[in-house]
Design a protein around this motif. Sequence first.
Motif, PDB file in Angstrom:
ATOM      1  N   LEU A 209       3.109   9.116  -6.303  1.00 62.06           N
ATOM      2  CA  LEU A 209       3.673  10.447  -6.055  1.00 62.06           C
ATOM      3  C   LEU A 209       4.879  10.724  -6.939  1.00 62.06           C
ATOM      4  O   LEU A 209       4.993  11.788  -7.540  1.00 62.06           O
ATOM      5  CB  LEU A 209       4.068  10.582  -4.578  1.00 62.06           C
ATOM      6  N   ALA A 210       5.795   9.761  -7.027  1.00 62.86           N
ATOM      7  CA  ALA A 210       7.038   9.943  -7.790  1.00 62.86           C
ATOM      8  C   ALA A 210       6.844   9.741  -9.287  1.00 62.86           C
ATOM      9  O   ALA A 210       7.715  10.116 -10.073  1.00 62.86           O
ATOM     10  CB  ALA A 210       8.093   8.972  -7.285  1.00 62.86           C
ATOM     11  N   ASP A 211       5.735   9.125  -9.651  1.00 64.93           N
ATOM     12  CA  ASP A 211       5.480   8.759 -11.048  1.00 64.93           C
ATOM     13  C   ASP A 211       6.584   7.847 -11.580  1.00 64.93           C
ATOM     14  O   ASP A 211       7.019   7.964 -12.722  1.00 64.93           O
ATOM     15  CB  ASP A 211       5.318  10.006 -11.922  1.00 64.93           C
ATOM     16  N   GLU A 212       7.040   6.968 -10.689  1.00 61.43           N
ATOM     17  CA  GLU A 212       8.071   5.978 -11.018  1.00 61.43           C
ATOM     18  C   GLU A 212       7.801   4.710 -10.221  1.00 61.43           C
ATOM     19  O   GLU A 212       7.327   4.781  -9.097  1.00 61.43           O
ATOM     20  CB  GLU A 212       9.468   6.483 -10.636  1.00 61.43           C
ATOM     21  N   PRO A 213       8.160   3.555 -10.780  1.00 65.14           N
ATOM     22  CA  PRO A 213       7.964   2.309 -10.026  1.00 65.14           C
ATOM     23  C   PRO A 213       9.116   2.057  -9.044  1.00 65.14           C
ATOM     24  O   PRO A 213      10.221   2.574  -9.207  1.00 65.14           O
ATOM     25  CB  PRO A 213       7.963   1.246 -11.124  1.00 65.14           C
ATOM     26  N   PHE A 214       8.821   1.266  -8.048  1.00 67.39           N
ATOM     27  CA  PHE A 214       9.861   0.804  -7.132  1.00 67.39           C
ATOM     28  C   PHE A 214      10.597  -0.363  -7.765  1.00 67.39           C
ATOM     29  O   PHE A 214      10.026  -1.125  -8.543  1.00 67.39           O
ATOM     30  CB  PHE A 214       9.227   0.326  -5.818  1.00 67.39           C
ATOM     31  N   ALA A 215      11.864  -0.501  -7.428  1.00 67.84           N
ATOM     32  CA  ALA A 215      12.648  -1.688  -7.776  1.00 67.84           C
ATOM     33  C   ALA A 215      12.734  -2.492  -6.486  1.00 67.84           C
ATOM     34  O   ALA A 215      13.542  -2.190  -5.608  1.00 67.84           O
ATOM     35  CB  ALA A 215      14.035  -1.293  -8.272  1.00 67.84           C
ATOM     36  N   GLY A 216      11.838  -3.450  -6.337  1.00 72.60           N
ATOM     37  CA  GLY A 216      11.747  -4.185  -5.075  1.00 72.60           C
ATOM     38  C   GLY A 216      11.172  -3.278  -4.014  1.00 72.60           C
ATOM     39  O   GLY A 216      10.082  -2.744  -4.166  1.00 72.60           O
ATOM     40  N   ARG A 217      11.938  -3.034  -2.971  1.00 76.82           N
ATOM     41  CA  ARG A 217      11.471  -2.172  -1.887  1.00 76.82           C
ATOM     42  C   ARG A 217      12.041  -0.755  -1.972  1.00 76.82           C
ATOM     43  O   ARG A 217      11.826   0.058  -1.085  1.00 76.82           O
ATOM     44  CB  ARG A 217      11.831  -2.790  -0.544  1.00 76.82           C
TER      45      ARG A 217
ATOM     46  N   ALA B 113       0.830  -1.205   0.000  1.00 73.65           N
ATOM     47  CA  ALA B 113       0.000   0.000   0.000  1.00 73.65           C
ATOM     48  C   ALA B 113       0.862   1.251   0.000  1.00 73.65           C
ATOM     49  O   ALA B 113       0.589   2.220  -0.724  1.00 73.65           O
ATOM     50  CB  ALA B 113      -0.940   0.000   1.205  1.00 73.65           C
ATOM     51  N   VAL B 114       1.939   1.242   0.774  1.00 73.05           N
ATOM     52  CA  VAL B 114       2.827   2.406   0.855  1.00 73.05           C
ATOM     53  C   VAL B 114       3.619   2.575  -0.441  1.00 73.05           C
ATOM     54  O   VAL B 114       3.727   3.688  -0.965  1.00 73.05           O
ATOM     55  CB  VAL B 114       3.763   2.299   2.080  1.00 73.05           C
ATOM     56  N   THR B 115       4.178   1.486  -0.982  1.00 68.34           N
ATOM     57  CA  THR B 115       4.936   1.621  -2.230  1.00 68.34           C
ATOM     58  C   THR B 115       4.029   2.091  -3.367  1.00 68.34           C
ATOM     59  O   THR B 115       4.459   2.886  -4.202  1.00 68.34           O
ATOM     60  CB  THR B 115       5.662   0.315  -2.632  1.00 68.34           C
ATOM     61  N   ASN B 116       2.779   1.639  -3.387  1.00 68.19           N
ATOM     62  CA  ASN B 116       1.849   2.109  -4.413  1.00 68.19           C
ATOM     63  C   ASN B 116       1.615   3.614  -4.296  1.00 68.19           C
ATOM     64  O   ASN B 116       1.619   4.335  -5.307  1.00 68.19           O
ATOM     65  CB  ASN B 116       0.518   1.367  -4.337  1.00 68.19           C
ATOM     66  N   LEU B 117       1.418   4.110  -3.082  1.00 69.44           N
ATOM     67  CA  LEU B 117       1.215   5.542  -2.878  1.00 69.44           C
ATOM     68  C   LEU B 117       2.446   6.345  -3.274  1.00 69.44           C
ATOM     69  O   LEU B 117       2.345   7.394  -3.916  1.00 69.44           O
ATOM     70  CB  LEU B 117       0.850   5.840  -1.423  1.00 69.44           C
ATOM     71  N   LEU B 118       3.618   5.857  -2.907  1.00 68.46           N
ATOM     72  CA  LEU B 118       4.843   6.598  -3.221  1.00 68.46           C
ATOM     73  C   LEU B 118       5.199   6.519  -4.705  1.00 68.46           C
ATOM     74  O   LEU B 118       5.736   7.466  -5.267  1.00 68.46           O
ATOM     75  CB  LEU B 118       5.994   6.116  -2.345  1.00 68.46           C
ATOM     76  N   SER B 119       4.896   5.396  -5.351  1.00 63.66           N
ATOM     77  CA  SER B 119       5.086   5.286  -6.806  1.00 63.66           C
ATOM     78  C   SER B 119       4.196   6.287  -7.528  1.00 63.66           C
ATOM     79  O   SER B 119       4.617   6.925  -8.495  1.00 63.66           O
ATOM     80  CB  SER B 119       4.748   3.881  -7.298  1.00 63.66           C
TER      81      SER B 119
END
Length: 118
Positions: free
Chosen positions: A28-36, A20-26
Amino acid sequence: MAEELDDYCKIFVDLVSTTAVTNLLSELADEPFAGRTIELSIMIIDVLENPDAGLTDDFVTWPVLIEIEKPPDAAWEDYIAGIDRVLVHLWGNGAQAVTACDFEHKLPWSGGIRRVVN
């Protein structure tokens, strides 16, 4: 004498999952996470399960922990503004979030501690 602050920042988040947090931050940043992890020009963000989750009702035991560091070339002002945006985005999406860092006083609501809803 100039203020010497450690650039490391933790944000404790009262959401049930790191996803849920990585989705929200992705978002915001308009970029995907690489893992965590997501590496931006102004900050490096890691989203983790808090190993102390659930031990007490205190914010330091909320389920998700965000660790943020400033890249060497990032300006302090940009770094702090980025953390400000992270906090406001989390709050705006219904998450409680509180920072633990040397510069909480430079963030809105003193890093969130004055905003915590019990």
